[in-house]
Design an enzyme around this catalytic site. Structure first.
Site, PDB file in Angstrom:
ATOM      1  N   HIS A 185       0.832  -1.206   0.000  1.00 31.58           N
ATOM      2  CA  HIS A 185       0.000   0.000   0.000  1.00 31.58           C
ATOM      3  C   HIS A 185       0.870   1.261   0.000  1.00 31.58           C
ATOM      4  O   HIS A 185       0.675   2.172  -0.826  1.00 31.58           O
ATOM      5  CB  HIS A 185      -0.913  -0.026   1.226  1.00 31.58           C
ATOM      6  CG  HIS A 185      -1.768   1.180   1.398  1.00 31.58           C
ATOM      7  ND1 HIS A 185      -3.095   1.220   1.035  1.00 31.58           N
ATOM      8  CD2 HIS A 185      -1.496   2.420   1.920  1.00 31.58           C
ATOM      9  CE1 HIS A 185      -3.600   2.418   1.308  1.00 31.58           C
ATOM     10  NE2 HIS A 185      -2.642   3.159   1.858  1.00 31.58           N
ATOM     11  N   GLU A 186       1.842   1.308   0.908  1.00 36.03           N
ATOM     12  CA  GLU A 186       2.678   2.511   1.019  1.00 36.03           C
ATOM     13  C   GLU A 186       3.572   2.702  -0.199  1.00 36.03           C
ATOM     14  O   GLU A 186       3.768   3.829  -0.665  1.00 36.03           O
ATOM     15  CB  GLU A 186       3.505   2.463   2.304  1.00 36.03           C
ATOM     16  CG  GLU A 186       2.679   2.497   3.582  1.00 36.03           C
ATOM     17  CD  GLU A 186       1.778   3.722   3.698  1.00 36.03           C
ATOM     18  OE1 GLU A 186       2.072   4.747   3.039  1.00 36.03           O
ATOM     19  OE2 GLU A 186       0.782   3.649   4.423  1.00 36.03           O
ATOM     20  N   HIS A 242       1.847   4.460  -2.874  1.00 37.27           N
ATOM     21  CA  HIS A 242       1.921   5.923  -2.762  1.00 37.27           C
ATOM     22  C   HIS A 242       3.239   6.436  -3.338  1.00 37.27           C
ATOM     23  O   HIS A 242       3.272   7.489  -3.985  1.00 37.27           O
ATOM     24  CB  HIS A 242       1.801   6.343  -1.299  1.00 37.27           C
ATOM     25  CG  HIS A 242       0.423   6.205  -0.724  1.00 37.27           C
ATOM     26  ND1 HIS A 242      -0.714   6.563  -1.413  1.00 37.27           N
ATOM     27  CD2 HIS A 242      -0.005   5.746   0.491  1.00 37.27           C
ATOM     28  CE1 HIS A 242      -1.774   6.356  -0.658  1.00 37.27           C
ATOM     29  NE2 HIS A 242      -1.371   5.837   0.498  1.00 37.27           N
TER      30      HIS A 242
END
Length: 218
Positions: free
Chosen positions: A154-155, A158
């Site tokens: 997820h990170e 980003h």
């Protein structure tokens, strides 16, 4: 259409713990003996990243791992100091920092990551580039049910410029700016079989998307 592939050098995995916290074999199976050891190129978290990003033509190669005992760096408050001291590589190289006390000192965040931008080489902003997560999010970590390595996926999403699928928490606007993502107005909690937060619009919420907040074990 030709599929493009990109190999991302995972310049460093950096682990920081408080001086009073011991290392156990269960912490990191591939951690070599010593205060500052190097991980082998086979690492459970690296496997998760390559599995999740592989279908999209992105793979990661681990270059180096460092392990630090530092009471300050183990918390959220000294992120800038830590990155300035240990970050390596260019702006194209991903640095990930795992801190033992990040969750407890960051208003219960699992992790955070910088977004890409137009930066000059060696600028102070570039030195802050990378992802910071709690060690408990690693595969087998202690932050269940977010301990299967997907928080890093997820990170890192980003880091590549991806936004949350729930965008601005509204059924109007541009959402996550990806044309095939259905409009979604809430962050998903748990593992629902389906969800439709914008029933008047086409498509169900993309609850299995890594850029949502569903649980790791999905």
């Amino acid at each position: 259409m030709q599929q493009l592939s990109r190999l991302i050098e995972l310049s460093k995995l950096i682990y920081a713990r408080r001086s009073g916290q011991s290392i156990t074999p269960e912490d990191f199976e591939s951690l070599s003996k010593g205060l500052e050891g190097l991980l082998t190129h086979h690492h459970p978290q690296l496997d998760v990243l390559n599995t999740d990003f592989g279908p999209h033509g992105i793979s990661f190669k681990l270059i180096e791992t460092l392990y630090h005992y530092n009471d300050s760096w183990a918390t959220r408050g000294y992120e800038s100091e830590m990155k300035t001291a240990v970050r390596r590589g260019t702006y194209a190289d991903l640095n990930i920092y795992y801190l033992s006390d990040f969750y407890a000192t960051s208003d219960r965040w699992l992790g955070c990551c910088t977004f890409p931008g137009s930066l000059s080489v060696n600028s102070s902003i570039m030195m802050q580039d990378g992802c910071v997560l709690d060690t408990g999010t690693l595969p087998g970590g202690d932050l269940a049910p977010y301990n299967e390595g997907v928080t890093s996926t997820h990170e890192v999403g980003h880091w590549f410029g991806l936004l949350h699928v729930f965008g601005n928490l509204s059924c109007s606007g541009d959402g996550d700016y990806v044309s095939d993502t259905p409009q979604q107005s809430v962050a998903t909690q748990g593992c629902p079989s389906s969800q439709d937060s914008c029933p008047d619009l086409e498509g169900l919420d993309d609850v299995r998307n890594y850029m949502d907040y569903s649980l790791d074990g999905w």
